[in-house]
Design an enzyme around this catalytic site. Structure first.
Site, PDB file in Angstrom:
ATOM      1  N   GLY A  70       0.722  -1.184  -0.363  1.00 35.90           N
ATOM      2  CA  GLY A  70       0.592  -0.008  -0.220  1.00 35.90           C
ATOM      3  C   GLY A  70       1.247   1.247  -0.242  1.00 35.90           C
ATOM      4  N   SER A 127      18.874  -9.723  17.880  1.00 38.54           N
ATOM      5  CA  SER A 127      18.172  -9.339  18.670  1.00 38.54           C
ATOM      6  C   SER A 127      18.230  -8.570  19.478  1.00 38.54           C
ATOM      7  CB  SER A 127      17.119 -10.464  19.338  1.00 38.54           C
ATOM      8  OG  SER A 127      18.272 -10.734  20.349  1.00 38.54           O
ATOM      9  N   GLY A 174      16.751  -5.179  19.156  1.00 38.44           N
ATOM     10  CA  GLY A 174      15.348  -3.776  19.121  1.00 38.44           C
ATOM     11  C   GLY A 174      14.539  -4.203  17.525  1.00 38.44           C
ATOM     12  N   ASP A 231       2.777  -1.262  16.015  1.00 32.21           N
ATOM     13  CA  ASP A 231       4.175  -0.671  16.046  1.00 32.21           C
ATOM     14  C   ASP A 231       4.703   0.544  15.638  1.00 32.21           C
ATOM     15  OD1 ASP A 231       4.593  -2.617  18.247  1.00 32.21           O
ATOM     16  OD2 ASP A 231       5.783  -3.900  16.123  1.00 32.21           O
ATOM     17  N   HIS A 243      -8.747 -22.845  45.471  1.00 32.71           N
ATOM     18  CA  HIS A 243      -7.742 -23.325  46.329  1.00 32.71           C
ATOM     19  C   HIS A 243      -7.978 -25.013  45.479  1.00 32.71           C
ATOM     20  CE1 HIS A 243      -5.020 -25.285  48.986  1.00 32.71           C
ATOM     21  NE2 HIS A 243      -5.753 -25.974  48.753  1.00 32.71           N
TER      22      HIS A 243
HETATM   23  P1  FAD Z   1       3.023  -5.923  12.379  1.00 34.36           P
HETATM   24  O1  FAD Z   1       2.514  -7.335  12.201  1.00 34.36           O
HETATM   25  O2  FAD Z   1       4.715  -5.574  11.880  1.00 34.36           O
HETATM   26  O3  FAD Z   1       1.989  -5.674  10.984  1.00 34.36           O
HETATM   27  C1  FAD Z   1       2.557  -4.559  10.044  1.00 34.36           C
HETATM   28  C2  FAD Z   1       2.278  -5.552   8.897  1.00 34.36           C
HETATM   29  O4  FAD Z   1       2.429  -4.170   7.612  1.00 34.36           O
HETATM   30  C3  FAD Z   1       3.027  -6.713   8.124  1.00 34.36           C
HETATM   31  O5  FAD Z   1       2.402  -8.071   7.483  1.00 34.36           O
HETATM   32  C4  FAD Z   1       3.403  -6.042   7.033  1.00 34.36           C
HETATM   33  O6  FAD Z   1       4.211  -6.877   6.041  1.00 34.36           O
HETATM   34  C5  FAD Z   1       2.735  -5.138   6.851  1.00 34.36           C
HETATM   35  N1  FAD Z   1       3.034  -3.479   5.818  1.00 34.36           N
HETATM   36  C6  FAD Z   1       4.289  -2.649   6.096  1.00 34.36           C
HETATM   37  N2  FAD Z   1       4.286  -1.973   5.185  1.00 34.36           N
HETATM   38  C7  FAD Z   1       3.478  -2.161   4.077  1.00 34.36           C
HETATM   39  C8  FAD Z   1       2.535  -1.524   2.886  1.00 34.36           C
HETATM   40  N3  FAD Z   1       3.584  -0.520   2.574  1.00 34.36           N
HETATM   41  N4  FAD Z   1       1.847  -2.181   2.582  1.00 34.36           N
HETATM   42  C9  FAD Z   1       1.180  -3.106   3.147  1.00 34.36           C
HETATM   43  N5  FAD Z   1       1.586  -3.811   3.895  1.00 34.36           N
HETATM   44  C10 FAD Z   1       3.020  -3.253   4.552  1.00 34.36           C
HETATM   45  N6  FAD Z   1       4.677  -9.309  21.636  1.00 34.36           N
HETATM   46  C11 FAD Z   1       3.028  -9.473  21.913  1.00 34.36           C
HETATM   47  O7  FAD Z   1       2.389  -8.497  22.666  1.00 34.36           O
HETATM   48  N7  FAD Z   1       3.706 -10.597  22.666  1.00 34.36           N
HETATM   49  C12 FAD Z   1       4.213 -11.879  22.120  1.00 34.36           C
HETATM   50  O8  FAD Z   1       4.476 -13.090  22.550  1.00 34.36           O
HETATM   51  C13 FAD Z   1       5.115 -11.113  21.383  1.00 34.36           C
HETATM   52  N8  FAD Z   1       6.539 -12.093  20.714  1.00 34.36           N
HETATM   53  C14 FAD Z   1       7.275 -11.974  19.396  1.00 34.36           C
HETATM   54  C15 FAD Z   1       7.902 -12.531  19.670  1.00 34.36           C
HETATM   55  C16 FAD Z   1       9.419 -12.092  18.021  1.00 34.36           C
HETATM   56  C17 FAD Z   1       9.947 -12.840  17.823  1.00 34.36           C
HETATM   57  C18 FAD Z   1       8.715 -10.936  17.871  1.00 34.36           C
HETATM   58  C19 FAD Z   1       9.402 -10.848  16.221  1.00 34.36           C
HETATM   59  C20 FAD Z   1       7.633  -9.945  17.957  1.00 34.36           C
HETATM   60  C21 FAD Z   1       6.924 -10.104  18.562  1.00 34.36           C
HETATM   61  N9  FAD Z   1       5.676  -9.289  19.945  1.00 34.36           N
HETATM   62  C22 FAD Z   1       5.428 -10.421  20.828  1.00 34.36           C
HETATM   63  C23 FAD Z   1       5.781  -8.432  18.918  1.00 34.36           C
HETATM   64  C24 FAD Z   1       4.510  -7.981  18.338  1.00 34.36           C
HETATM   65  O9  FAD Z   1       4.974  -9.513  17.239  1.00 34.36           O
HETATM   66  C25 FAD Z   1       4.076  -6.722  17.939  1.00 34.36           C
HETATM   67  O10 FAD Z   1       4.239  -5.891  18.343  1.00 34.36           O
HETATM   68  C26 FAD Z   1       3.354  -6.372  16.214  1.00 34.36           C
HETATM   69  O11 FAD Z   1       3.896  -7.376  15.638  1.00 34.36           O
HETATM   70  C27 FAD Z   1       2.657  -5.395  16.389  1.00 34.36           C
HETATM   71  O12 FAD Z   1       1.922  -5.487  15.326  1.00 34.36           O
HETATM   72  P2  FAD Z   1       1.514  -4.309  14.202  1.00 34.36           P
HETATM   73  O13 FAD Z   1       0.522  -4.893  13.682  1.00 34.36           O
HETATM   74  O14 FAD Z   1       1.739  -2.611  14.254  1.00 34.36           O
HETATM   75  O15 FAD Z   1       2.600  -4.546  12.780  1.00 34.36           O
HETATM   76  P1  NAI Z   2      14.420  -6.007  23.240  1.00 34.11           P
HETATM   77  O1  NAI Z   2      14.395  -4.052  23.385  1.00 34.11           O
HETATM   78  O2  NAI Z   2      13.607  -6.088  23.829  1.00 34.11           O
HETATM   79  O3  NAI Z   2      16.193  -6.056  23.468  1.00 34.11           O
HETATM   80  C1  NAI Z   2      16.757  -5.328  22.553  1.00 34.11           C
HETATM   81  C2  NAI Z   2      18.482  -6.022  23.405  1.00 34.11           C
HETATM   82  O4  NAI Z   2      19.536  -5.445  22.941  1.00 34.11           O
HETATM   83  C3  NAI Z   2      18.534  -4.654  24.765  1.00 34.11           C
HETATM   84  O5  NAI Z   2      18.587  -5.219  26.240  1.00 34.11           O
HETATM   85  C4  NAI Z   2      18.939  -3.828  24.309  1.00 34.11           C
HETATM   86  O6  NAI Z   2      20.118  -3.683  25.684  1.00 34.11           O
HETATM   87  C5  NAI Z   2      20.504  -4.443  23.377  1.00 34.11           C
HETATM   88  N1  NAI Z   2      20.966  -4.350  22.783  1.00 34.11           N
HETATM   89  C6  NAI Z   2      21.427  -3.289  21.445  1.00 34.11           C
HETATM   90  N2  NAI Z   2      21.871  -2.858  21.050  1.00 34.11           N
HETATM   91  C7  NAI Z   2      22.838  -3.829  21.461  1.00 34.11           C
HETATM   92  C8  NAI Z   2      24.494  -3.925  21.059  1.00 34.11           C
HETATM   93  N3  NAI Z   2      25.199  -3.182  19.829  1.00 34.11           N
HETATM   94  N4  NAI Z   2      25.351  -4.554  21.351  1.00 34.11           N
HETATM   95  C9  NAI Z   2      24.836  -5.715  22.534  1.00 34.11           C
HETATM   96  N5  NAI Z   2      23.357  -5.410  23.212  1.00 34.11           N
HETATM   97  C10 NAI Z   2      22.761  -4.443  22.241  1.00 34.11           C
HETATM   98  O7  NAI Z   2      14.307  -6.280  21.367  1.00 34.11           O
HETATM   99  P2  NAI Z   2      14.526  -8.221  20.754  1.00 34.11           P
HETATM  100  O8  NAI Z   2      14.922  -8.563  21.725  1.00 34.11           O
HETATM  101  O9  NAI Z   2      15.311  -7.423  20.016  1.00 34.11           O
HETATM  102  O10 NAI Z   2      12.400  -7.437  20.604  1.00 34.11           O
HETATM  103  C11 NAI Z   2      11.827  -6.041  20.240  1.00 34.11           C
HETATM  104  C12 NAI Z   2      10.233  -5.908  20.768  1.00 34.11           C
HETATM  105  O11 NAI Z   2       9.921  -7.203  20.249  1.00 34.11           O
HETATM  106  C13 NAI Z   2      10.722  -6.115  22.362  1.00 34.11           C
HETATM  107  O12 NAI Z   2      11.123  -5.137  23.195  1.00 34.11           O
HETATM  108  C14 NAI Z   2       9.040  -6.648  22.410  1.00 34.11           C
HETATM  109  O13 NAI Z   2       8.420  -5.229  22.205  1.00 34.11           O
HETATM  110  C15 NAI Z   2       8.715  -7.044  20.761  1.00 34.11           C
HETATM  111  N6  NAI Z   2       9.062  -8.572  21.696  1.00 34.11           N
HETATM  112  C16 NAI Z   2       8.036  -8.661  22.472  1.00 34.11           C
HETATM  113  C17 NAI Z   2       8.165 -10.458  23.319  1.00 34.11           C
HETATM  114  C18 NAI Z   2       6.870 -10.712  23.905  1.00 34.11           C
HETATM  115  O14 NAI Z   2       6.128  -9.860  24.380  1.00 34.11           O
HETATM  116  N7  NAI Z   2       6.968 -12.001  24.950  1.00 34.11           N
HETATM  117  C19 NAI Z   2       8.664 -11.124  22.679  1.00 34.11           C
HETATM  118  C20 NAI Z   2       9.729 -11.165  21.654  1.00 34.11           C
HETATM  119  C21 NAI Z   2       9.303  -9.749  21.430  1.00 34.11           C
END
Ligand code: FAD
Ligand code: NAI
Length: 468
Positions: free
Chosen positions: A120, A272, A274, A315, A447
């Site tokens: 989009g 990982s 951020g 996000d 409980h």
């Molecule tokens: P996204 O899920 O990133 O969706 C954005 C969508 O937009 C994608 O499908 C992308 O392809 C599409 N898009 C982008 N640009 C365009 C465009 N120009 N046109 C059309 N489509 C487009 N959060 C939790 O709460 N609990 C968890 O356990 C958790 N685990 C995670 C584990 C991992 C490994 C990762 C990476 C993230 C995790 N998160 C978790 C974070 C969570 O995935 C995100 O916060 C969430 O997906 C954000 O939703 P969103 O809709 O903003 O973006």
């Molecule tokens: P994060 O922000 O959780 O952690 C990144 C870590 O990398 C931080 O501790 C930071 O200090 C460190 N870091 C940054 N630069 C660095 C460097 N150059 N060298 C060494 N360490 C460095 O980010 P992460 O794990 O990538 O996840 C992204 C996001 O996805 C999370 O913040 C969260 O919002 C979402 N997520 C949520 C989950 C859940 O809700 N259970 C599970 C996985 C992801």
């Protein structure tokens, strides 16, 4: 040209929920999403495809393996020679993802949301509407909701590829790496590090900051770190990465630790550190959509961008990058468009980390509460004094309640222990209604359940826990 009341760009938790809610409210709605998995359109964004869902599927599978192979003996169950069929485990994860992404497609049909697969791109304003290029076809929309999510951040000068992987790669190793390096001891680092450790990898986690999970309550991060280290995760804090070299069969990482250079070789390296807002291909610059200095779309408290008729959620607008936060924003923005009072209470967005033990919190930490001028009282109760946790064979951790000493209002709840991902919900609901620690302490809890630990922690704020 097709014309819509609401066009959502992005079909992740923010976008697909906004589209469903907008359609429920009577808007003619479409959602354009570009995500592809195995060469096919797959709704649900990062969360369903390569985030929350597949990571939890692997956490569950690997935890079952650990239980069967290493812990069943404690329950008097003798299992010899348990092995992992990684292909099958990854296949199960994919089928869970298929089910859920297909579920979003079904919900779109059910709610009459037009689903368009492709990019989009904002093109131009046209009177009181916007023209958007949706997968190569121009469509007209009175309101556009940008929900384009986030992408993994790479180390400067170190692109993802080969043995250096982001979250997608880390969910799909074809073999268990013998030596796994993880840069960043954040949420992905500890969740996916745990998965591969349980399956047999030696996991080293390199973190720039001097401590672990510094945003969480100190008592919780200390206990969680202790438990994760006990399992064999090898954490290094306060390190500085100086060089990463990709080789044919692995990756060599050089870093400074306590002023000394250290070089280590890994079979695979998960980076990982951020995530960054994803606006590539959106046409933001061309139409003048304002981003902040870190690239997040700028919005006001009603998710309005600087351009009339364009909103943004999830996000891509910053704040906690969590699926449930994104979903609530999806609901709120659709309701605001319908003239309702859409609102997200950011003060009580729960965090859950699905390690073993699990970590969960909501509201203020003890330190934050004090910094905000509250007179604070706290109550802490251990799972080791709870019958259900002992029965489970998992009495690690505790629940800590932070309350205002003058008003008794619950300010925050912090947990590390079994199933706390589920226990946090009760406390979030109570905080949403401004409950006191006494309300929680006087609520009847079944409980024997783990939830009694939450009740006892609330009672402990007044030094009247019953079972300790
Ligand atoms: P996204 O899920 O990133 O969706 C954005 C969508 O937009 C994608 O499908 C992308 O392809 C599409 N898009 C982008 N640009 C365009 C465009 N120009 N046109 C059309 N489509 C487009 N959060 C939790 O709460 N609990 C968890 O356990 C958790 N685990 C995670 C584990 C991992 C490994 C990762 C990476 C993230 C995790 N998160 C978790 C974070 C969570 O995935 C995100 O916060 C969430 O997906 C954000 O939703 P969103 O809709 O903003 O973006
Ligand atoms: P994060 O922000 O959780 O952690 C990144 C870590 O990398 C931080 O501790 C930071 O200090 C460190 N870091 C940054 N630069 C660095 C460097 N150059 N060298 C060494 N360490 C460095 O980010 P992460 O794990 O990538 O996840 C992204 C996001 O996805 C999370 O913040 C969260 O919002 C979402 N997520 C949520 C989950 C859940 O809700 N259970 C599970 C996985 C992801």
């Amino acid at each position: 040209m097709d014309s819509y009341d609401v066009l959502v760009i992005g079909g992740g938790p923010a976008g697909y929920v906004a589209a469903i809610r907008a359609a429920q409210l009577g808007f003619k709605t479409a959602c354009v999403d570009a995500f592809e998995r195995n060469g096919k359109a797959s709704l649900g964004g990062t969360c369903l495809n390569v985030g929350c869902i597949p990571s939890k599927a692997l956490l569950d599978s690997s935890e079952k393996f650990e239980m069967i192979a290493r812990e069943a003996g404690e329950h008097g169950i003798q299992v010899d020679g348990a092995t992992v069929d990684l292909g099958k485990m990854l296949g199960r994860k994919e089928s869970v993802v298929d089910k859920l992404t297909g579920g979003v497609a079904y919900l779109f049909k059910k709610n009459k949301v037009t689903s368009i697969h492709g990019l989009g791109r904002l093109v131009r304003q046209d009177g009181d509407a916007w023209i958007v290029d949706a997968a190569g076809q121009e469509v007209r929309a009175k309101n556009v909701i940008v929900a384009t999510g986030s992408s993994p951040r790479a180390l400067p000068g170190v692109p993802f590829g080969g043995n250096i992987v982001d979250n997608s790669g880390a969910l799909a190793f074809e073999q268990v790496p013998a030596q796994l390096g993880v840069i960043g001891a954040g949420v992905i680092g500890v969740e996916l590090g745990s998965v591969w450790r349980r399956l047999g990898a030696q996991v080293t986690i390199l973190e720039a900051l001097p401590g672990f999970l510094l945003a969480s309550d100190e008592a919780v991060s200390k206990e969680a770190l202790k438990q994760l280290q006990k399992q064999g995760l090898d954490f290094h804090f306060g390190i500085k990465i100086t060089e990463v070299q990709q080789g044919e069969s692995g990756v060599t990482v050089t870093y400074e630790e306590k002023g000394q250079p250290v070089t280590t070789r890994f079979d695979k390296l998960i980076v990982s550190i951020g995530r960054v807002p994803h606006t590539a291909g959106l046409g933001a610059q061309e139409v003048g959509l304002q981003l902040d200095e870190r690239g997040f779309v700028k919005v006001d408290d009603h998710f309005r961008t600087n351009l009339p008729g364009i909103y943004a959620i999830g996000d891509v607008i910053g704040g906690p990058m969590l699926a449930h936060k994104a979903e609530e924003e999806g609901v709120a923005v659709a309701e605001l468009l319908a003239g309702q009072a859409g609102h997200v209470n950011y003060a009580v967005v729960p965090w859950v980390i699905y390690t073993s033990p699990e970590i969960a919190w909501a509201g203020l930490t003890e330190k934050q509460a004090k910094e905000q001028g509250h007179k604070v009282k706290t109550g802490q109760f251990p799972f080791s004094a709870n019958g259900r946790a002992l029965g489970h064979g998992d009495p690690r951790g505790f629940v800590k309640v932070v309350a205002d000493a003058d008003t008794d209002k619950i300010l925050g709840v912090h947990m590390v222990g079994p199933n706390v991902s589920e226990l946090i919900g009760e406390t979030v609901a109570l905080m949403e209604f401004g409950a006191s620690a006494e309300d929680l302490g006087r609520t009847v809890h079944a409980h024997p359940t783990l939830s009694e630990v939450v009740k006892e922690a609330a009672l402990a704020t007044d030094k009247r826990a019953l079972h300790m």
